[in-house]
Scaffold this motif. Structure first.
Motif, PDB file in Angstrom:
ATOM      1  N   CYS A  53       0.841  -1.194   0.000  1.00  0.00           N
ATOM      2  CA  CYS A  53       0.000   0.000   0.000  1.00  0.00           C
ATOM      3  C   CYS A  53       0.878   1.248   0.000  1.00  0.00           C
ATOM      4  N   ILE A  78      -1.859  -1.209  -3.774  1.00  0.00           N
ATOM      5  CA  ILE A  78      -2.966  -0.352  -3.362  1.00  0.00           C
ATOM      6  C   ILE A  78      -2.445   1.080  -3.259  1.00  0.00           C
ATOM      7  N   GLY A  95      -2.605   4.414   6.041  1.00  0.00           N
ATOM      8  CA  GLY A  95      -2.415   3.113   5.401  1.00  0.00           C
ATOM      9  C   GLY A  95      -2.758   1.950   6.306  1.00  0.00           C
ATOM     10  N   THR A 322      -7.441   0.442  -5.639  1.00  0.00           N
ATOM     11  CA  THR A 322      -7.226  -0.858  -5.013  1.00  0.00           C
ATOM     12  C   THR A 322      -6.636  -1.906  -5.934  1.00  0.00           C
TER      13      THR A 322
END
Length: 326
Positions: A53, A78, A95, A322
């Motif tokens: 992420c 992500i 996050g 995503t």
């Protein structure tokens, strides 16, 4: 210690990477992290659903465009875009908390590749062995300048001296179990200092030692001024020791004033007083300066109370990318 990989549960790992003006290094960072994620999956240490992420903390360059492109090309990436620059600690928090229910454990690592990604495997071994938090600790700072190394180590020593529960030579490279984040969600303070909050939560913790590398591209996001502000925020968020220093300073001033009074009395009795401005101006300057320092320090704490009482959000998410279908 030998870990039996066949007996390991399939741990879903999320790597959280805060990004601020990282366009020069981001492509290499993703290649490095994705290759290592794939290797960990092949070794059976993490589940195939594990992801990376990237949190864009209001970057002024092309960082978000690069993150968006990465997410479109890689289903294991992500992207989170904050509405503005909220700061490194808030970016990490965004996050972590946005995906708290989606993964089993979380590793936070900076985008500059100065932290050794190979240490993540050791962290996972410690986690599988029961550790809820694993701290990445630098045992070799030879890549730092003498000034950087001295001030950084001095920072940890001063923080410990003031009672702040920091781990020596640990920044924000750590592994945390989801249980830790669930407990952390009860901490509502706006003035975030994760290096002090995480040890405060408790539970079993371990350390993994690694060598810190030189930054490969881009500029440091922690110049001296920002480092000093970060250190000051950590001290005032976790310790009231500076307030006690004001009390000690006040007692010292009182003793000085008593000494001056005794000196003036003795001089008067022996007829040796000398007319002049020094005996007037010097004490006035000393005590007025001391009062201003005390008021400024008290004001710093009152200001923090003001920020906490308002309860404004610690971050605002503008957009989340995503996977390749979004």
């Amino acid at each position: 210690m030998t870990v039996d990989l066949s007996q390991m549960p399939q741990t879903k790992l999320l790597l959280v990477v805060p990004c601020y003006n990282e366009e020069e290094i981001l492509a290499k960072t993703h290649r490095t992290l994705q290759q290592y994620r794939t290797r960990l999956v092949q070794e059976g240490k993490i589940a195939p659903e594990s992801k990376i992420c990237y949190v864009n903390d209001g970057s002024r360059d092309r960082t978000w465009q690069l993150i968006d492109d990465i997410c479109k090309a890689d289903t294991h990436a992500i992207g989170i875009k904050l509405s503005r620059n909220f700061g490194h600690q808030s970016a990490i928090l965004a996050g972590l908390m946005h995906h708290i229910q989606d993964f089993d454990c979380f590793v936070t690592i900076d985008a500059d590749l100065q932290d050794d990604v190979e240490a993540i495997g050791q962290m996972l071994d410690q986690h599988h062995d029961g550790a809820m938090v694993v701290y990445g600790v630098r045992d070799d700072r030879s890549s730092d300048t003498w000034f950087k190394r001295t001030t950084a180590e001095g920072f940890y020593k001063v923080m410990r001296w003031m009672g702040v529960p920091v781990v020596f030579n640990h920044a924000d490279f750590r592994l945390m179990d989801r249980r830790i984040l669930e407990e952390f969600s009860h901490f509502k303070e706006v003035n975030l200092f994760l290096r002090g909050i995480i040890p405060l939560i408790g539970f079993r913790s371990e350390k993994v030692f690694y060598k810190r590398f030189e930054r490969e591209a881009g500029e440091t996001k922690y110049p001296l001024k920002k480092m000093l502000l970060f250190a000051w925020n950590g001290v005032t968020s976790f310790s009231t020791f500076p307030m006690r220093l004001v009390l000690y300073f006040g007692v010292f001033n009182f003793l000085i004033a008593m000494g001056i009074g005794v000196y003036i009395g003795v001089s008067y009795l022996f007829g040796s007083t000398v007319a002049g401005w020094t005996s007037i101006v010097l004490p006035m300057t000393f005590f007025s300066g001391a009062n201003m320092i005390a008021l400024g320090l008290i004001g710093e704490y009152v200001g923090k109370i003001y920020e906490e009482v308002k309860g404004r959000p610690r971050y605002i998410i503008e957009k989340v990318t995503t996977d390749a279908t979004h």
